[in-house]
Design an enzyme around this catalytic site. Structure first.
Site, PDB file in Angstrom:
ATOM      1  N   HIS A  94      33.101  41.401  44.916  1.00 20.74           N
ATOM      2  CA  HIS A  94      34.279  42.134  45.389  1.00 20.74           C
ATOM      3  C   HIS A  94      34.961  42.775  44.197  1.00 20.74           C
ATOM      4  O   HIS A  94      34.755  42.377  43.042  1.00 20.74           O
ATOM      5  CB  HIS A  94      35.251  41.227  46.157  1.00 20.74           C
ATOM      6  CG  HIS A  94      35.760  40.053  45.373  1.00 20.74           C
ATOM      7  ND1 HIS A  94      36.663  40.183  44.348  1.00 20.74           N
ATOM      8  CD2 HIS A  94      35.483  38.735  45.480  1.00 20.74           C
ATOM      9  CE1 HIS A  94      36.928  38.988  43.858  1.00 20.74           C
ATOM     10  NE2 HIS A  94      36.226  38.087  44.511  1.00 20.74           N
ATOM     11  N   SER A 130      17.433  24.971  36.768  1.00 16.72           N
ATOM     12  CA  SER A 130      18.670  24.424  37.330  1.00 16.72           C
ATOM     13  C   SER A 130      19.898  25.059  36.690  1.00 16.72           C
ATOM     14  O   SER A 130      19.867  25.515  35.548  1.00 16.72           O
ATOM     15  CB  SER A 130      18.708  22.909  37.107  1.00 16.72           C
ATOM     16  OG  SER A 130      17.646  22.278  37.783  1.00 16.72           O
ATOM     17  N   ALA A 155      17.012  27.020  32.332  1.00 18.65           N
ATOM     18  CA  ALA A 155      18.165  26.315  32.887  1.00 18.65           C
ATOM     19  C   ALA A 155      19.458  26.798  32.246  1.00 18.65           C
ATOM     20  O   ALA A 155      19.534  27.018  31.045  1.00 18.65           O
ATOM     21  CB  ALA A 155      18.007  24.813  32.674  1.00 18.65           C
ATOM     22  N   THR A 213      22.547  38.743  34.541  1.00 17.76           N
ATOM     23  CA  THR A 213      23.433  39.843  34.902  1.00 17.76           C
ATOM     24  C   THR A 213      22.711  41.183  34.988  1.00 17.76           C
ATOM     25  O   THR A 213      23.308  42.161  35.423  1.00 17.76           O
ATOM     26  CB  THR A 213      24.577  39.955  33.884  1.00 17.76           C
ATOM     27  OG1 THR A 213      24.019  40.225  32.584  1.00 17.76           O
ATOM     28  CG2 THR A 213      25.393  38.668  33.822  1.00 17.76           C
ATOM     29  N   ARG A 229      10.310  35.612  25.655  1.00 17.56           N
ATOM     30  CA  ARG A 229       8.954  36.059  25.371  1.00 17.56           C
ATOM     31  C   ARG A 229       8.312  36.547  26.657  1.00 17.56           C
ATOM     32  O   ARG A 229       8.921  36.468  27.738  1.00 17.56           O
ATOM     33  CB  ARG A 229       8.113  34.933  24.763  1.00 17.56           C
ATOM     34  CG  ARG A 229       7.880  33.733  25.687  1.00 17.56           C
ATOM     35  CD  ARG A 229       6.998  32.696  25.006  1.00 17.56           C
ATOM     36  NE  ARG A 229       6.827  31.491  25.803  1.00 17.56           N
ATOM     37  CZ  ARG A 229       5.851  31.310  26.700  1.00 17.56           C
ATOM     38  NH1 ARG A 229       4.981  32.305  26.919  1.00 17.56           N
ATOM     39  NH2 ARG A 229       5.748  30.192  27.371  1.00 17.56           N
TER      40      ARG A 229
END
Length: 585
Positions: free
Chosen positions: A125, A153, A171, A176, A194
């Protein structure tokens, strides 16, 4: 396949096995009792929205699954306490492990593993200042994840991201931006570590290091262990974006904060971003980077002058003898190549030069008192020839010129040193060895042609590497170390048939030279600033800058590869300092 459209049920039967299967759903197909299978069928029928669940699937009773649309492929599961809303589509063999969040519009390919506590947030939003956050409008571009992907995770993937096939996300990463296929990425924000296809990989290399094999130093004492190299590379990747941002003055790149903008600084920024981030510098998008660089090329000569300067005057044979434009043939050409582009114009002084003109020029180069300058000229001419041969319109070269170049070089190489030029009573082999690097980089290495007398080259380079004027404590700069490391690497690969060898010519001595250099280089990285070129007034000096950072990153790779440990870095130079021959010529 069950196809249902009904509101979510308020509750459904649960047995004593529910908690176990909710947290370990892979056990359900082989271990679930009859009553639990019936309860699971009811659970799947009770899912809300437009839901289709494939064969041999499991949806945990403790999971909060409230989809608008759900397509769960065969042999897939949603584990305990997962939170699913919006649109989720998966291929076969996909898993959402405990406490996974999948909201908004999410598309998974086949064979995708989502680790526990990971959030796939396929919506967003706005945050305009004209209204409270809770009144901001929502948007959703969605998240797309390809086939055969493992997401660890506690990862967060934000709206609009595409993760390509065969990727691994470490993990705790925050993803982004899009991740290309086969990438191993980690960090916040996620950065490329890599390519998953690289032979061996970090895990196997570290295993060899622990077992005392190649990566443990091959008998040299192992000053730089695998964990040290891996931590260095991770640090450099994590800081690369901020370093590049600090060298952007709002309109151009500078080598150091406050320095004058240069063409090379822009090219170094492109090389660093490609090497460490597998992307372009964030200050411009790819198209704008290309536009900036191609606009610098002079349409008449094909050369690239320094920013704000006129094209350099040409010599009688149509090319130039020195100045920044000579190196820009390399730096701009390879920056464009990394960006997926090329020079729009051929470099005319090279395309129009005849074989006789080239031989005359080679004869006139300053081999006796400036072998580095002679080598640098050949490097630029050969690289211009490489770009011209790849040009879609240019005829490339006058017939016979490339053959004339290699014929001249092969017949003029000193059989005692394998080099060109003469040592000096004042500077020793410095000019000859440094000139050898530049000459062979652009000619033999770039075109994949074997160098003459490689054993004698190794002898001469190792002799030069003992000169404490250039390799004593606190005296090493990037040029001098690079100009030893690359010839040793090039000749070692040639002598061993291309793969390097523990028992190739003088290999133990080469490793004894490379090991302490690598250990010393890694200590020179300055957090948030990168590498300085080196002590004194040579080059841009000791202050960290883009040129020093780009060069030392390539040197680290070469030294590590001489020691059999380059795969631990997770990067491989692809620009000016690429180890392989350049393709497409």
């Amino acid at each position: 396949m069950d196809h249902h459209q009904r509101p979510p049920a308020g509750s459904f039967p649960r047995s004593d096995h529910s908690d176990r299967f909710d947290h370990c759903p892979w056990l359900f197909e082989t271990e679930a009792p009859k009553e639990q299978r019936a309860a699971q069928r009811e659970r799947q029928r009770s899912l809300g929205g437009d839901s289709e669940v494939g064969e041999r699937c499991y949806v945990a009773g403790s999971a909060a699954v409230f989809p608008d649309l759900l397509r769960l492929g065969d042999d897939s599961y949603i584990a305990a306490h997962a939170y699913v809303t919006g649109t989720l589509t998966t291929g076969a063999d996909c898993t959402l492990n405990p406490f996974t969040v999948a909201r908004g519009t999410i598309s998974l390919g086949t064979g995708v593993r989502i680790g526990a506590h990971t959030s796939l947030l396929g919506f967003n939003h706005s945050m305009a200042p004209d209204r409270p956050i809770h009144r901001q409008p929502q948007s959703s571009q969605g998240i797309t994840i390809g086939d055969d992907v493992w997401i660890g995770s506690h990862v967060v993937v934000v709206d609009g991201v595409t993760i390509g096939d065969h990727c691994v996300i470490g993990a705790g990463a925050v993803v982004t931006k899009d991740v290309p296929a086969w990438t191993v990425a980690a960090g916040n924000p996620a950065r490329r570590i890599r390519d998953r296809r690289e032979t061996g990989g970090r895990e196997q290399a570290e295993g060899r290091a622990r077992e005392g094999g190649v990566a443990a130093g091959r008998g040299t004492g192992g000053l730089v262990g695998g964990d040290v190299l891996a931590r260095f590379a991770d640090t450099a990747r994590a800081q690369a974006a901020d370093i590049l941002a600090s060298r952007w003055n709002g309109d151009h790149y500078t080598d150091r904060p406050g320095a004058t903008p240069t063409v090379r600084a822009h090219c170094d920024a492109v090389e660093i971003a490609d090497l460490l981030l597998s992307s372009v510098p964030e200050q411009l998008d790819r198209a704008r980077h290309i536009e900036r660089l191609v606009s610098l090329q002079d349409r008449e000569t094909g050369l690239v002058p320094e920013l704000g300067e006129q094209p350099p005057p040409l010599d009688s044979d149509g090319f130039i003898g020195e100045g920044p434009a000579l190196y820009h043939v390399l730096s701009v050409g390879y920056a464009l190549d990394l960006l997926g582009a090329s020079f729009p114009q051929p470099i005319r002084g090279v395309s129009d030069m005849t074989a006789d003109q080239l031989v005359a020029r080679l004869d006139d180069l300053p081999w006796r008192d400036n072998a580095w300058g002679a080598g640098a000229w050949i490097d630029s001419w050969s690289t211009a020839a490489h770009w011209n041969l790849r040009h879609p319109v240019s005829t490339g070269l006058t017939p016979g010129t490339l053959e004339a170049l290699f014929g001249w070089l092969l017949t003029r190489a000193d059989p005692w040193t394998g080099m060109w030029g003469s040592p000096s009573t004042t500077t020793g082999r410095l000019q000859v060895v440094n000139g050898y690097y530049r000459l062979t980089r652009g000619s033999f290495a770039q075109f994949g042609v074997p160098v003459p007398h490689p054993e004698r080259v190794v002898d001469a380079v190792l002799d030069h590497a003992r000169d404490t004027r250039y390799f004593g404590a606190g005296r090493e700069n990037a040029c001098n170390v690079l100009d030893v490391a690359h010839p040793l690497w090039l000749c070692t690969r040639q002598l061993s048939g291309g793969g390097g060898s523990d028992d190739s010519y003088r290999s133990a001595e080469i490793r004894r030279w490379a090991e302490p250099r690598l250990a010393a280089v890694l200590t020179r990285w300055q957090d948030g600033r990168g590498f300085g070129f080196g002590p004194g007034t040579a080059g841009p000096g000791p202050e960290p800058g883009l040129q020093g950072t780009e060069m030392w990153l390539a040197i680290v790779w070469l030294l590590a590869d001489l020691l059999g440990r380059s795969e631990l870095l997770g990067y491989r130079p692809r620009g000016v300092h690429r180890p392989e021959p350049a393709g497409g010529a």
